[in-house]
Design a protein around this motif. Structure first.
Motif, PDB file in Angstrom:
ATOM      1  N   ALA A  11      -9.423 -12.168  52.730  1.00 51.38           N
ATOM      2  CA  ALA A  11     -10.108 -11.077  53.415  1.00 51.38           C
ATOM      3  C   ALA A  11     -11.616 -11.227  53.265  1.00 51.38           C
ATOM      4  O   ALA A  11     -12.106 -11.913  52.368  1.00 51.38           O
ATOM      5  CB  ALA A  11      -9.654  -9.737  52.847  1.00 51.38           C
ATOM      6  N   ALA A  12     -12.344 -10.569  54.153  1.00 53.92           N
ATOM      7  CA  ALA A  12     -13.808 -10.572  54.137  1.00 53.92           C
ATOM      8  C   ALA A  12     -14.297  -9.259  54.729  1.00 53.92           C
ATOM      9  O   ALA A  12     -13.588  -8.623  55.513  1.00 53.92           O
ATOM     10  CB  ALA A  12     -14.341 -11.750  54.940  1.00 53.92           C
ATOM     11  N   PRO A  13     -15.513  -8.851  54.368  1.00 46.31           N
ATOM     12  CA  PRO A  13     -16.031  -7.596  54.914  1.00 46.31           C
ATOM     13  C   PRO A  13     -16.525  -7.755  56.350  1.00 46.31           C
ATOM     14  O   PRO A  13     -16.867  -8.871  56.779  1.00 46.31           O
ATOM     15  CB  PRO A  13     -17.190  -7.263  53.975  1.00 46.31           C
ATOM     16  CG  PRO A  13     -17.636  -8.577  53.449  1.00 46.31           C
ATOM     17  CD  PRO A  13     -16.409  -9.434  53.366  1.00 46.31           C
ATOM     18  N   PHE A  62     -12.909  -3.829  52.335  1.00 47.69           N
ATOM     19  CA  PHE A  62     -12.799  -5.106  51.632  1.00 47.69           C
ATOM     20  C   PHE A  62     -13.110  -5.015  50.143  1.00 47.69           C
ATOM     21  O   PHE A  62     -14.077  -4.369  49.735  1.00 47.69           O
ATOM     22  CB  PHE A  62     -13.757  -6.120  52.278  1.00 47.69           C
ATOM     23  CG  PHE A  62     -13.900  -7.383  51.490  1.00 47.69           C
ATOM     24  CD1 PHE A  62     -12.891  -8.322  51.481  1.00 47.69           C
ATOM     25  CD2 PHE A  62     -15.038  -7.620  50.743  1.00 47.69           C
ATOM     26  CE1 PHE A  62     -13.012  -9.491  50.743  1.00 47.69           C
ATOM     27  CE2 PHE A  62     -15.172  -8.787  49.999  1.00 47.69           C
ATOM     28  CZ  PHE A  62     -14.155  -9.724  50.003  1.00 47.69           C
ATOM     29  N   ARG A  63     -12.263  -5.667  49.365  1.00 45.03           N
ATOM     30  CA  ARG A  63     -12.497  -5.935  47.948  1.00 45.03           C
ATOM     31  C   ARG A  63     -12.119  -7.400  47.744  1.00 45.03           C
ATOM     32  O   ARG A  63     -11.031  -7.810  48.138  1.00 45.03           O
ATOM     33  CB  ARG A  63     -11.638  -5.030  47.072  1.00 45.03           C
ATOM     34  CG  ARG A  63     -12.134  -3.599  47.011  1.00 45.03           C
ATOM     35  CD  ARG A  63     -11.297  -2.729  46.078  1.00 45.03           C
ATOM     36  NE  ARG A  63      -9.861  -2.755  46.326  1.00 45.03           N
ATOM     37  CZ  ARG A  63      -9.239  -2.085  47.296  1.00 45.03           C
ATOM     38  NH1 ARG A  63      -9.924  -1.336  48.125  1.00 45.03           N
ATOM     39  NH2 ARG A  63      -7.931  -2.168  47.433  1.00 45.03           N
ATOM     40  N   PRO A  64     -12.990  -8.208  47.138  1.00 43.57           N
ATOM     41  CA  PRO A  64     -12.675  -9.636  46.985  1.00 43.57           C
ATOM     42  C   PRO A  64     -11.473  -9.872  46.084  1.00 43.57           C
ATOM     43  O   PRO A  64     -11.232  -9.113  45.147  1.00 43.57           O
ATOM     44  CB  PRO A  64     -13.941 -10.229  46.370  1.00 43.57           C
ATOM     45  CG  PRO A  64     -14.675  -9.087  45.787  1.00 43.57           C
ATOM     46  CD  PRO A  64     -14.284  -7.859  46.553  1.00 43.57           C
ATOM     47  N   ALA A  65     -10.738 -10.921  46.392  1.00 44.75           N
ATOM     48  CA  ALA A  65      -9.616 -11.333  45.552  1.00 44.75           C
ATOM     49  C   ALA A  65     -10.177 -11.950  44.279  1.00 44.75           C
ATOM     50  O   ALA A  65     -10.891 -12.940  44.333  1.00 44.75           O
ATOM     51  CB  ALA A  65      -8.738 -12.327  46.304  1.00 44.75           C
ATOM     52  N   ARG A  66      -9.887 -11.374  43.140  1.00 47.60           N
ATOM     53  CA  ARG A  66     -10.401 -11.868  41.860  1.00 47.60           C
ATOM     54  C   ARG A  66      -9.374 -12.736  41.132  1.00 47.60           C
ATOM     55  O   ARG A  66      -9.732 -13.666  40.432  1.00 47.60           O
ATOM     56  CB  ARG A  66     -10.788 -10.687  40.951  1.00 47.60           C
ATOM     57  CG  ARG A  66     -11.901  -9.851  41.512  1.00 47.60           C
ATOM     58  CD  ARG A  66     -13.209 -10.572  41.383  1.00 47.60           C
ATOM     59  NE  ARG A  66     -14.282  -9.709  41.858  1.00 47.60           N
ATOM     60  CZ  ARG A  66     -15.418 -10.184  42.283  1.00 47.60           C
ATOM     61  NH1 ARG A  66     -15.642 -11.460  42.313  1.00 47.60           N
ATOM     62  NH2 ARG A  66     -16.351  -9.362  42.711  1.00 47.60           N
ATOM     63  N   GLN A  67      -8.101 -12.412  41.260  1.00 46.36           N
ATOM     64  CA  GLN A  67      -7.060 -13.200  40.604  1.00 46.36           C
ATOM     65  C   GLN A  67      -6.308 -14.049  41.635  1.00 46.36           C
ATOM     66  O   GLN A  67      -6.113 -15.229  41.419  1.00 46.36           O
ATOM     67  CB  GLN A  67      -6.091 -12.280  39.855  1.00 46.36           C
ATOM     68  CG  GLN A  67      -5.058 -13.009  39.034  1.00 46.36           C
ATOM     69  CD  GLN A  67      -5.656 -13.849  37.916  1.00 46.36           C
ATOM     70  OE1 GLN A  67      -6.716 -13.563  37.399  1.00 46.36           O
ATOM     71  NE2 GLN A  67      -4.975 -14.912  37.544  1.00 46.36           N
ATOM     72  N   ALA A  68      -5.884 -13.447  42.731  1.00 45.50           N
ATOM     73  CA  ALA A  68      -5.208 -14.206  43.781  1.00 45.50           C
ATOM     74  C   ALA A  68      -6.211 -15.187  44.390  1.00 45.50           C
ATOM     75  O   ALA A  68      -7.381 -14.847  44.580  1.00 45.50           O
ATOM     76  CB  ALA A  68      -4.681 -13.261  44.853  1.00 45.50           C
ATOM     77  N   GLY A 110     -17.219 -13.168  47.498  1.00 42.19           N
ATOM     78  CA  GLY A 110     -16.614 -12.905  46.202  1.00 42.19           C
ATOM     79  C   GLY A 110     -15.168 -13.324  46.028  1.00 42.19           C
ATOM     80  O   GLY A 110     -14.594 -13.092  44.966  1.00 42.19           O
ATOM     81  N   ASN A 111     -14.539 -13.952  47.028  1.00 48.30           N
ATOM     82  CA  ASN A 111     -13.169 -14.419  46.871  1.00 48.30           C
ATOM     83  C   ASN A 111     -13.128 -15.613  45.917  1.00 48.30           C
ATOM     84  O   ASN A 111     -13.955 -16.521  46.006  1.00 48.30           O
ATOM     85  CB  ASN A 111     -12.568 -14.849  48.214  1.00 48.30           C
ATOM     86  CG  ASN A 111     -12.288 -13.680  49.115  1.00 48.30           C
ATOM     87  OD1 ASN A 111     -11.693 -12.697  48.701  1.00 48.30           O
ATOM     88  ND2 ASN A 111     -12.717 -13.783  50.366  1.00 48.30           N
TER      89      ASN A 111
END
Length: 120
Positions: A11-13, A62-68, A110-111
């Motif tokens: 995902a992206a903003p 949007f919230r960046p994927a931090r673990q996935a 931030g992904n």
């Protein structure tokens, strides 16, 4: 029966397409793939390098994927890490996966991305 992985979507903003193009094309060396017109109207970008297909879709909250994250196999991992660093993207090496050299970085929104190469 499953045959192969077609693509990975992150995902992206809204409005981040130019940042994504700069990173995925100029920094990672991928090629942008034109989206079908009906899907292009939704925004986002598609990229390809060989058999690797990454789709970046627009997500309003949007919230960046931090673990996935996608795990991307590379050849010449030291050179690839140097390329990212030269383009201003910090890399974080991780030695916890036996039989592999690997590092992580973040795309411009931030992904998390993982890059790995088997140790021969």
């Amino acid at each position: 029966m499953l045959a192969a992985l077609d693509h990975v979507q992150l995902a992206a903003p809204p409005g981040s397409e130019d940042l994504l193009r700069t990173f995925y094309v100029d920094t990672l060396g991928m090629a942008e793939v034109p989206k079908p017109p009906v899907l292009a109207a939704r925004g986002g970008c598609w990229f390809r390098a060989g058999e690797i297909h990454l789709h970046l879709g627009i997500e309003q909250d949007f919230r960046p994927a931090r673990q996935a994250h996608p795990g991307l196999l590379v050849t010449g991992i030291e050179t690839y890490a140097a390329r990212l660093t030269a383009h201003g993207t910090p890399v974080a090496w991780d030695g916890d996966l036996p039989g592999h050299r690997r590092f992580y970085c973040e795309d411009p929104v931030g992904n998390r991305l993982e890059f790995l190469e088997p140790v021969r």
